[in-house]
Design a protein around this motif. Structure first.
Motif, PDB file in Angstrom:
ATOM      1  N   PRO A  62      -0.862  14.131 -27.707  1.00  0.00           N
ATOM      2  CA  PRO A  62      -1.647  15.374 -27.607  1.00  0.00           C
ATOM      3  C   PRO A  62      -0.827  16.599 -27.209  1.00  0.00           C
ATOM      4  O   PRO A  62      -1.270  17.725 -27.414  1.00  0.00           O
ATOM      5  N   TYR A  63       0.342  16.386 -26.634  1.00  0.00           N
ATOM      6  CA  TYR A  63       1.099  17.512 -26.068  1.00  0.00           C
ATOM      7  C   TYR A  63       2.207  18.036 -26.986  1.00  0.00           C
ATOM      8  O   TYR A  63       2.763  19.096 -26.738  1.00  0.00           O
ATOM      9  N   VAL A 107       3.703  17.649 -16.291  1.00  0.00           N
ATOM     10  CA  VAL A 107       2.985  16.989 -15.181  1.00  0.00           C
ATOM     11  C   VAL A 107       1.762  16.248 -15.709  1.00  0.00           C
ATOM     12  O   VAL A 107       1.372  15.210 -15.171  1.00  0.00           O
ATOM     13  N   ASP A 108       1.164  16.763 -16.791  1.00  0.00           N
ATOM     14  CA  ASP A 108       0.009  16.073 -17.364  1.00  0.00           C
ATOM     15  C   ASP A 108       0.432  14.790 -18.062  1.00  0.00           C
ATOM     16  O   ASP A 108      -0.255  13.775 -17.979  1.00  0.00           O
ATOM     17  N   LYS A 168       4.566  19.605 -29.981  1.00  0.00           N
ATOM     18  CA  LYS A 168       4.422  20.752 -30.881  1.00  0.00           C
ATOM     19  C   LYS A 168       5.297  20.573 -32.118  1.00  0.00           C
ATOM     20  O   LYS A 168       5.252  21.392 -33.016  1.00  0.00           O
ATOM     21  N   VAL A 224       2.597   4.493  -9.801  1.00  0.00           N
ATOM     22  CA  VAL A 224       2.728   5.799  -9.157  1.00  0.00           C
ATOM     23  C   VAL A 224       4.158   6.274  -9.355  1.00  0.00           C
ATOM     24  O   VAL A 224       5.103   5.535  -9.073  1.00  0.00           O
ATOM     25  N   ILE A 225       4.306   7.467  -9.861  1.00  0.00           N
ATOM     26  CA  ILE A 225       5.648   8.005 -10.108  1.00  0.00           C
ATOM     27  C   ILE A 225       5.960   9.068  -9.060  1.00  0.00           C
ATOM     28  O   ILE A 225       5.269  10.078  -8.973  1.00  0.00           O
ATOM     29  N   ASP A 226       6.987   8.813  -8.273  1.00  0.00           N
ATOM     30  CA  ASP A 226       7.331   9.740  -7.182  1.00  0.00           C
ATOM     31  C   ASP A 226       8.010  10.980  -7.735  1.00  0.00           C
ATOM     32  O   ASP A 226       8.438  11.017  -8.890  1.00  0.00           O
ATOM     33  N   ALA A 282       4.954  23.130 -18.600  1.00  0.00           N
ATOM     34  CA  ALA A 282       3.843  22.988 -17.655  1.00  0.00           C
ATOM     35  C   ALA A 282       3.064  21.704 -17.925  1.00  0.00           C
ATOM     36  O   ALA A 282       2.489  21.108 -17.015  1.00  0.00           O
ATOM     37  N   ASN A 283       3.074  21.245 -19.186  1.00  0.00           N
ATOM     38  CA  ASN A 283       2.314  20.047 -19.544  1.00  0.00           C
ATOM     39  C   ASN A 283       3.014  18.748 -19.131  1.00  0.00           C
ATOM     40  O   ASN A 283       2.412  17.682 -19.191  1.00  0.00           O
ATOM     41  N   LEU A 309       0.942  12.262 -15.398  1.00  0.00           N
ATOM     42  CA  LEU A 309      -0.356  11.755 -14.904  1.00  0.00           C
ATOM     43  C   LEU A 309      -0.930  10.725 -15.869  1.00  0.00           C
ATOM     44  O   LEU A 309      -1.448   9.684 -15.451  1.00  0.00           O
ATOM     45  N   ASP A 310      -0.820  11.032 -17.169  1.00  0.00           N
ATOM     46  CA  ASP A 310      -1.350  10.108 -18.175  1.00  0.00           C
ATOM     47  C   ASP A 310      -0.575   8.789 -18.160  1.00  0.00           C
ATOM     48  O   ASP A 310      -1.153   7.720 -18.349  1.00  0.00           O
ATOM     49  N   GLU A 351       0.940   7.514 -15.510  1.00  0.00           N
ATOM     50  CA  GLU A 351       0.506   6.810 -14.291  1.00  0.00           C
ATOM     51  C   GLU A 351      -0.799   6.058 -14.520  1.00  0.00           C
ATOM     52  O   GLU A 351      -0.950   4.908 -14.124  1.00  0.00           O
TER      53      GLU A 351
END
Lengths: 425, 84
Positions: free
Chosen positions: B16-17, B45-46, B19, B58-60, B42-43, B49-50, B52
């Motif tokens: 989805p992210y 981090v999303d 381009k 959990v990713i530190d 910026a994406n 999260l996906d 994870e």
């Protein structure tokens, strides 16, 4: 020499119609966009009705990419982008795909409160100690300027890109700010308007203040009653309105269709002095704002054919009529026509002035005065100031309509008044 | 989970992210999320999260900073899965 400023595009997402064509049909026919919402009752609201534009998932995809819609939870930005992009396209402008923005086009797109649902979602995660899980979207959807930032990205705007905020006068103020920028030659085109979220997390504060009506949960379409003797508070609404303002020379050069002209206007504040408070307008300031708008537009008060009022359906309606009457020095049969779009869509807060201005400009272009519904029992105090025939309860087709005054007033004792005129060469 | 399976899952997550469709079609271990796939920084981090959520790990922050390529992501995911 100041530039003349005309309107070449319109867009709207209103509770009684999304898109200019649906909205025009609705306002001509006095169609209410107010409905009952179970969610409000479940949350113990006194007022369980409101105005929410109908936007399908398929419509969202016409304006946003699937990526933009991931974790998207800001209805105000949704409505604002629909109205804004529609106005841009309606003006016959294309969306630049090159690396260079359009330096001559900007936006002033206002909101009173934005992204409350997104903010709520974020706060729950934060209190659950999951700050990381906010991802990248919380800031962008809750920053005040979210709407202008989204629009700028969609359209490639390279001039002033900002969001104004002045409570319920936001939308009208935005139009005047864009107008001034073009008038002074600092931009050729300004996309102006306002948007507002829907739902309990925005409307709750008004419910608590008892300024919204709790008497019409069983009759939503009769609930919003500006100028009525039985007006019992406003009905919360939501949505967005957008106008593409353009210098006359740019519009003529492009051969754009011209909806009407912005002659001028004024904004001021009552300083919460005299009878003005945080929530009530200082009448002297309101009158002064109207008079200054007329003066700045270079017209006389007698030239105004129609007033598109703020008229929210609270006890302040009679005071507003009195202020108009005093400021324009016109009473009885000599008073202009006056109506309130809020009778159909409720009070759309930060979007109100913008959606109502879209309605005004449509009437000017097409030659009609939309009906002000739900005031069959006119407030006696209002009937004492102006002739009841000046408040149209049915649609009036009138191609002689030349000049409309539109005003909005907001908490904080702030005022905005704008004068629209049919475009004459 | 073998390498191919891991790449397939990652591909699904970043889809989805991205381009750059072409580089996405030809995604390899060497593919860079920002430079090749043109994912908005910026994406990132999303995306993480996906990841994870998809792998229930959990990713530190330190690992996160290194996750700029498919290869680095695969290594970190494999390590985190082993730690579970």
């Amino acid at each position: 020499m100041n530039n003349r400023v005309v309107i070449t595009g319109l867009g709207v997402a209103a509770p009684n119609g999304v898109g200019i064509s649906a909205f025009t049909t609705a306002i001509k026919n006095g169609v209410s966009g107010i409905s009952y919402h179970k969610e409000l009752e479940n949350l113990n609201f006194s007022c369980c009705i409101g105005g929410i534009p109908e936007v399908t998932e398929a419509m969202k995809l016409q304006y946003f990419t699937p990526l933009q819609l991931r974790n998207f939870n800001s209805s105000g930005i949704l409505y604002g982008c629909i109205a804004g992009v529609d106005a841009w396209k309606d003006a016959g402008l294309h969306i630049t795909t090159t690396d260079t923005p359009d330096w001559d086009s900007g936006t002033v797109f206002g909101t009173a409160v934005s992204g409350v649902d997104k903010f709520r979602e974020a706060i729950y995660k934060l209190d659950d100690k999951k700050v990381k899980s906010l991802g990248s979207t919380a800031v962008l959807q809750t920053m005040a300027s979210g709407i202008s930032a989204y629009l700028s990205g969609m359209l490639g705007l390279g001039n002033l890109v900002t969001t104004n905020s002045s409570a319920c006068s936001t939308g009208t103020e935005a139009i005047l700010m864009g107008f001034e920028r073009i008038q002074s030659g600092r931009a050729k085109r300004m996309l102006v308007g306002g948007c507002s979220d829907h739902g309990p997390y925005l409307w709750g504060g008004f419910d608590a203040m008892r300024v919204i009506t709790y008497k019409h949960n069983d009759s939503p379409e009769k609930a919003s009653r500006p100028m009525s003797a039985t007006a019992s508070g406003f009905v919360p609404g939501s949505g967005a309105g957008a106008l593409l303002l353009e210098s006359l020379s740019s519009a003529l050069e492009r051969g754009a269709k011209i909806y009407g002209e912005v002659l001028g206007g004024a904004v001021n504040a009552g300083g919460q002095r005299g009878d003005g408070t945080m929530t009530a307008p200082n009448s002297i300031a309101v009158q002064r704002c109207i008079k200054t708008a007329v003066e700045n537009a270079g017209i006389t008060a007698d030239e105004i054919d129609l007033i598109n009022g703020h008229l929210t359906a609270t006890s302040k309606d009679a005071a507003e009529i009195n202020n108009w009457s005093t400021a324009l020095n016109r009473t009885g049969k000599n008073f202009p026509y006056i109506h309130s779009l809020k009778s159909m869509i409720g009070h759309c807060l930060g979007a109100a002035g913008a959606i109502e201005s879209v309605a005004a400009v449509l009437g000017l272009k097409e030659g009609f005065i939309f009906p002000s519904i739900n005031c069959e029992d006119l407030h006696p105090e209002i009937a004492g100031i102006i002739d009841p025939e000046k408040i149209p309860q049915k649609l009036i087709e009138n191609d002689k309509l030349q000049t409309i005054a539109k005003a909005s007033f907001g908490f904080g004792d702030v005022n905005a008044c704008i004068i629209f005129r049919k475009y004459n060469q | 989970m073998n390498k191919e399976e891991l790449i397939t899952s990652l591909k699904e997550i970043v889809k989805p992210y991205i381009k750059d469709e072409n580089n996405f079609e030809h995604l390899t271990e060497e593919t860079d999320f920002l430079k090749d796939l043109k994912i908005n920084s910026a994406n990132l981090v999303d995306v993480i999260l996906d990841i994870e959520n998809a792998f229930n790990i959990v990713i530190d922050n330190e690992s996160m900073e290194k996750m700029l390529t498919v290869k680095a992501a695969m290594e970190i995911i494999t390590t985190k899965l082993k730690e579970k």
